[in-house]
Structures are given as C-alpha cells and as structure tokens.
Design a protein around this motif. Structure first.
Motif, short mmCIF file in Angstrom:
data_model
loop_
_atom_site.label_atom_id
_atom_site.label_comp_id
_atom_site.label_asym_id
_atom_site.label_seq_id
_atom_site.Cartn_x
_atom_site.Cartn_y
_atom_site.Cartn_z
N ILE A 1 -33.77 30.27 27.65
CA ILE A 1 -34.11 29.18 26.74
C ILE A 1 -35.05 28.21 27.45
O ILE A 1 -34.84 27.89 28.64
CB ILE A 1 -32.84 28.42 26.28
N GLU A 2 -36.03 27.75 26.73
CA GLU A 2 -36.99 26.81 27.31
C GLU A 2 -36.25 25.55 27.81
O GLU A 2 -35.40 25.00 27.13
CB GLU A 2 -38.02 26.39 26.25
N SER B 1 -35.99 35.13 20.49
CA SER B 1 -36.01 33.91 21.29
C SER B 1 -35.01 32.92 20.68
O SER B 1 -34.73 32.97 19.48
CB SER B 1 -37.41 33.29 21.34
N VAL B 2 -34.50 32.04 21.52
CA VAL B 2 -33.51 31.07 21.06
C VAL B 2 -34.05 29.68 21.35
O VAL B 2 -34.37 29.34 22.50
CB VAL B 2 -32.16 31.26 21.78
N GLU B 3 -34.16 28.89 20.30
CA GLU B 3 -34.60 27.51 20.48
C GLU B 3 -33.48 26.68 21.08
O GLU B 3 -32.29 26.92 20.81
CB GLU B 3 -35.00 26.91 19.12
N PRO B 4 -33.82 25.69 21.89
CA PRO B 4 -32.78 24.86 22.50
C PRO B 4 -31.82 24.25 21.49
O PRO B 4 -30.61 24.25 21.71
CB PRO B 4 -33.58 23.78 23.24
N PHE C 1 -29.26 26.72 20.15
CA PHE C 1 -28.17 26.93 21.12
C PHE C 1 -27.19 25.76 21.08
O PHE C 1 -25.98 25.97 21.03
CB PHE C 1 -28.77 27.08 22.53
#
Length: 316
Positions: free
Chosen positions: A269-270, A190-193, A196
């Motif tokens: 991404i959230e 997963s990639v946190e905002p 990124f």
C-alpha cells in the motif's frame, strides 16, 4: 521525636533500608520476606527498628491493605539515591580494576521486546559480569519512568520531544499493513490506503507509539481513521487479525513467524511501511554509569549488523 543525625546513624543499617525498599516495592511484608529470604517476623522487626530510629511510621495498615506514609515516600527517594550511589561506586571501583560489572536497568516498550533480546545476547557475551533487569511497559509508563529517572535507559520508538531527554536511534521499526491470508483485499490489483483503513481496523489505545505513527500518516495524507476496535497490546491485535476480526498496522518483527507460516500477509500500500526508529533514551542530565556507557557503546557498534540479524535481511 526523631533523633539527631549523630544519634540516628548508629541506629540505621543498610539492611533496614534494603528491607524497606522491598516492602515499598511489593507493599507486602510476606512478599518482601520471600524476596529477601527472611521470615515475615524478621521483616517486621527491621521495619519496626527503622521506624523507631526515624520517629515516624513509614507504613500503615488501613483495613488489611498496607500503605506507604508521607514519611515513607520521602525515605524511598533518599534510599533510592543512596543505593544508586553505592551501585555507581561499585561499578567505578570495578572499572578502576579494568572490569565492567554491575546492574543494567532497562525498560522497553512492548514493541521493542522483539529487538532487545538480540541486543542483550551479544552484549552479555561481551560483558558476562553485568546483570540486566528488564521491564516491559507501555509507552505512557515508559515516559513516566523517564520523568522519574527509574531506569538507566528506556528503549522505545518515537521518544517524547523534550530537550530534557537524550535519544539515540539504532534500528528501523517497520510498521506494516497486516491482513489474514484469506482476505478479499489480497485479490485486488491495488489497495488504496483508505480502503485498507476502512476494512475493520484493529488499533492500539490512544498514546501508543504504533497508533501515533498511523495518526501522523493519516494527517499527512488526509486519510480518515475510524478504528473498528481498540486492543491493549500488539499481541492482542495480531491474534485479532488471525481470528478474522479485521486488519491492522503492526511492527513487522511482531509477525515474522506468522508471515513464514502463511497465516498473515503484508499488503503493498502506498505510504507503507511506516519507518520509525527504536531509540535508547535517558534524561539528558543523567550521569552515565560505567555499565550504562558500555551498553550505549555496544549498541552503536552493533548497529551495522543488527538489521540482518533481527530481520533476516538488510533493510532497503
């Protein structure tokens, strides 16, 4: 001395005003002559006769550069109104005969250039006697054109908040986080905002719609926005990502081909995609021409099928 109105009118012609508008637009006698299919001496003669009738110069040379005078600026405003009224009259007379014909003047921000052709294709099939003039501009210029009432309609996202403007949303503009397909970010579960945003973010100039949308997200989520590089167009940013300069947030429509070719990828991404709407915008006090009304009505009827036509699938 300027002539009185009764003496001025016989000395003025629509041809002189048409030539004046062309020279005003190009600030060049030769380019005006080329546009109108005249010789440069013929253009000079028309402007000279116009200036004699008005009793004041409308253009002047400083060195080799042509400039508009104060009298010319005033004349341009009057001439623009005269020709707009004549165009409206022509449209209304055609409408009385059951036809819709004339010119539709559109301006669109750069991100909307991907969707406008889909609108125009169906519209022009339905109204083949309408001529469309389309200008692609940045957001700042689009806002200025609205203030100056230069166009029938402006197509943009995130229109200025003003009671003096009337806007109608017609299609979602999905802004997605974009990376090159060899980025290590794609290997993460997963990639946190913030991760990124810290990965060499390429971004538009201050004031652009895409940047404003991202700034709003960062404000809402308390994220830090530290651009790695500012570039002046979405196309430049896309090619920057392709070249490996960094990551970006771009309209999904602008990268459709690269996604299919596997050159770019969208991260999950959230908070993304950011959903904004493309809108038709015009001054609220503007009286719509028949052509303008026809386009607005067409946009409303085409909304349902536009998502699948533009994106290739219904948006959820």
């Amino acid at each position: 001395m300027p002539y009185s109105l009764s003496r001025l009118l016989p000395r003025l012609s629509f041809r002189q005003l048409q030539v004046f508008r062309s020279v005003y637009q190009h600030l060049s006698y030769s380019r005006a002559a080329e546009q109108l299919g005249l010789t440069q001496p013929a253009v000079s003669s028309q402007i000279r006769q116009l200036e004699q009738a008005l009793g004041q110069p409308v253009f002047e040379y400083v060195g080799k550069q042509l400039y508009i005078t104060a009298a010319g600026e005033r004349l341009e405003g009057v001439t623009r109104t005269i020709f707009a009224d004549l165009e409206r009259l022509q449209m209304e007379l055609a409408e009385m005969e059951g036809q819709v014909r004339g010119e539709l003047r559109l301006a669109a921000v750069s991100t909307a250039q991907y969707v406008v052709p889909y609108l125009l294709k169906g519209f022009l099939q339905q109204y083949p006697h309408i001529d469309v003039r389309l200008e692609i501009v940045n957001r700042a210029r689009a806002t200025q054109r609205l203030t100056e009432n230069r166009d029938d309609l402006v197509i943009m996202g995130m229109p200025p908040e003003s009671g003096a403007l009337h806007s109608i949303p017609f299609l979602d503009n999905l802004l997605v986080p974009v990376v090159r397909t060899d980025t290590p970010l794609l290997n993460l579960d997963s990639v946190e905002p913030q991760t990124f945003l810290d990965a060499n973010l390429l971004i538009r100039e201050p004031g652009s719609g895409t940047r404003k949308a991202l700034e709003q997200l960062c404000h809402q989520k308390r994220l830090t926005l530290k651009p790695h590089m500012e570039l002046g167009s979405n196309a430049a940013i896309k090619h920057g990502v392709l070249a490996g300069l960094g990551v970006a947030v771009l309209p999904r429509l602008s990268i459709q081909a690269e996604l299919k070719l596997g050159q770019l990828a969208c991260l999950d991404i959230e908070g993304f995609p950011l959903r904004r709407s493309w809108c038709t915008v015009h001054p609220a006090a503007k009286h719509p021409t028949p052509v303008m009304r026809a386009f607005l009505e067409y946009v409303q009827t085409a909304m349902c099928g536009l998502e699948e036509q533009v994106y290739g699938e219904p948006l959820t």
